[in-house]
Design an enzyme around this catalytic site. Structure first.
Site, PDB file in Angstrom:
ATOM      1  NE  ARG A   1      -1.733  -2.345   2.877  1.00 55.13           N
ATOM      2  CZ  ARG A   1      -1.944  -3.629   2.612  1.00 55.13           C
ATOM      3  NH1 ARG A   1      -3.038  -4.012   2.015  1.00 55.13           N
ATOM      4  NH2 ARG A   1      -1.071  -4.550   2.972  1.00 55.13           N
ATOM      5  CB  THR A   2       3.481   2.523   2.241  1.00 52.50           C
ATOM      6  OG1 THR A   2       2.734   2.100   3.385  1.00 52.50           O
ATOM      7  CG2 THR A   2       4.107   3.877   2.535  1.00 52.50           C
TER       8      THR A   2
ATOM      9  CE  LYS B   1      26.672  -3.846  -7.224  1.00 53.72           C
ATOM     10  NZ  LYS B   1      27.039  -2.870  -8.269  1.00 53.72           N
TER      11      LYS B   1
ATOM     12  NE  ARG C   1       7.322   0.697   4.774  1.00 56.09           N
ATOM     13  CZ  ARG C   1       6.096   0.214   4.746  1.00 56.09           C
ATOM     14  NH1 ARG C   1       5.868  -1.030   4.350  1.00 56.09           N
ATOM     15  NH2 ARG C   1       5.071   0.963   5.116  1.00 56.09           N
TER      16      ARG C   1
ATOM     17  CG  HIS D   1       4.051   4.115   8.637  1.00 50.28           C
ATOM     18  ND1 HIS D   1       4.090   4.949   7.524  1.00 50.28           N
ATOM     19  CD2 HIS D   1       3.604   2.908   8.181  1.00 50.28           C
ATOM     20  CE1 HIS D   1       3.680   4.256   6.465  1.00 50.28           C
ATOM     21  NE2 HIS D   1       3.385   3.024   6.840  1.00 50.28           N
TER      22      HIS D   1
HETATM   23  C1  NCD Z   1       2.067  -0.925   8.293  1.00 46.93           C
HETATM   24  C2  NCD Z   1       3.572  -0.799   8.378  1.00 46.93           C
HETATM   25  O1  NCD Z   1       4.278  -1.055   7.404  1.00 46.93           O
HETATM   26  O2  NCD Z   1       4.019  -0.384   9.446  1.00 46.93           O
HETATM   27  N1  NCD Z   1       1.622  -1.163   6.983  1.00 46.93           N
HETATM   28  C3  NCD Z   1       1.306  -0.090   6.208  1.00 46.93           C
HETATM   29  O3  NCD Z   1       2.146   0.703   5.851  1.00 46.93           O
HETATM   30  N2  NCD Z   1       0.011   0.084   5.899  1.00 46.93           N
HETATM   31  C4  NCD Z   1       1.494  -1.875   9.261  1.00 46.93           C
HETATM   32  C5  NCD Z   1       2.026  -3.264   9.327  1.00 46.93           C
HETATM   33  O4  NCD Z   1       2.882  -3.656   8.541  1.00 46.93           O
HETATM   34  O5  NCD Z   1       1.560  -3.998  10.206  1.00 46.93           O
END
Ligand code: NCD
Length: 309
Positions: A58-59, A87, A108, A136
């Protein structure tokens, strides 16, 4: 030029009320343009780099959709095995490289604090899409946007955050935003997965009304919203400990019927088995609407930090 122009989005506790309000209003404006079939080209000529060193559906896709919906372009590292990180390149060197290609970076990474490291290494805006068990912030912003849409307001609500509050970065970021609106908060976690004490204490110092409990059903009887989270398997050193805790809370229709009438059920997703699929048909099950709200929020963030709102 907006107050967010040129800024990084790394955490929620340092966002000002004015910045928060601007993000929510900009998202609503973009959403209404899209809903009316309108087109936007605010990001024409700009390039977003998405660097994902941890899994994401999703993100990453919603950031990329947001950029494309604003007429911008996207370059991506979706699998770190295919980048020079494999590497042994440092994160700082990787983002300095990307700075030569792109106008804004979304990152991320499994390490807490990594988004700050990236932001310190470059002068273009960096947006944190999850730094290990840290924060997040963009998820928390879309969560607040969702609550506002589902409930019609943010003030005076009671919200339960449930599940792995220790390792869940979404709840770390979200709790700070909810506390700002004077919400009454329940932190419902099984023993061992409680919200880190430094966060709870910091929130209380800021005046937050927090009740910590292990009794999710009781908290749901008093809540307008319950925000369920996954036990974060990837953060456990001991697989046996994960196995012991993973089924601690399972929200099913029987539990929803016992909760406060009209309760809204949210989840950042992915769900494993914390919410049974029979809940999906319940009208207050907002988690897939929540997913869709990621696009206007991320459009707003991209446009605001690049001065293209
Ligand atoms: C979350 C995350 O990556 O922290 N997912 C997301 O971005 N919607 C929640 C999760 O992974 O549990």
């Amino acid at each position: 030029m907006s107050i967010l122009c040129g800024k990084d989005i790394l955490r929620t506790d340092t966002l000002s009320d004015e910045e928060l309000d601007l993000i929510l209003r900009t998202a609503a404006r973009f959403e209404s343009v899209l809903q009316c079939g309108g087109r936007l080209n605010n990001m024409d000529g700009l390039i977003l780099a998405t660097l994902f060193f941890e899994p994401s559906t999703r993100t990453r896709l919603s950031f990329e959709t947001a950029m494309l919906r604003l007429g911008g372009k996207v370059i991506t590292v979706a699998d770190p095995k295919t980048s020079s990180a494999a590497k042994g390149e440092s994160l700082a060197d990787s983002v300095r490289t990307v700075e030569g290609y792109a106008d804004v970076i979304v990152i991320r990474h499994p390490e807490k604090g990594s988004a700050q490291v990236a932001a310190d290494a470059v002068s273009i805006p960096v947006i944190n899409a999850g730094d290990g068990a840290g924060q997040h912030p963009t998820q928390a912003l879309l969560d607040v946007y969702t609550i506002q849409k589902e409930k019609g307001r943010l003030e005076g609500l009671t919200v339960t955050l449930a599940g792995d509050l220790k390792n869940g970065r979404t709840v770390h970021s979200l709790s700070y935003l909810l506390a700002r609106f004077g919400m009454r908060l329940f932190f419902a976690a099984p023993k061992g997965l409680e919200m880190p004490a430094e966060i709870t204490e910091d929130l209380r110092r800021r005046g937050a009304d927090i009740t910590e409990t292990t009794d999710l059903a009781a908290a749901m009887r008093e809540s307008d919203v319950v925000y369920v989270t996954r036990v974060q398997r990837e953060r456990f050193a001991d697989p046996a400990e994960y196995e012991r805790l993973k089924g601690s809370y399972i929200v099913d229709m029987a539990m929803v019927r016992q909760a406060k009438p009209g309760i809204t059920i949210m989840h950042p997703l992915p769900r494993v088995d914390e919410i049974t699929t029979d809940v999906d048909a319940y009208e207050g099950a907002a988690y897939f609407r929540q997913v869709a709200n990621g696009v206007p929020i991320r459009m707003a963030l991209l446009a605001l930090v690049t001065g293209r709102e």
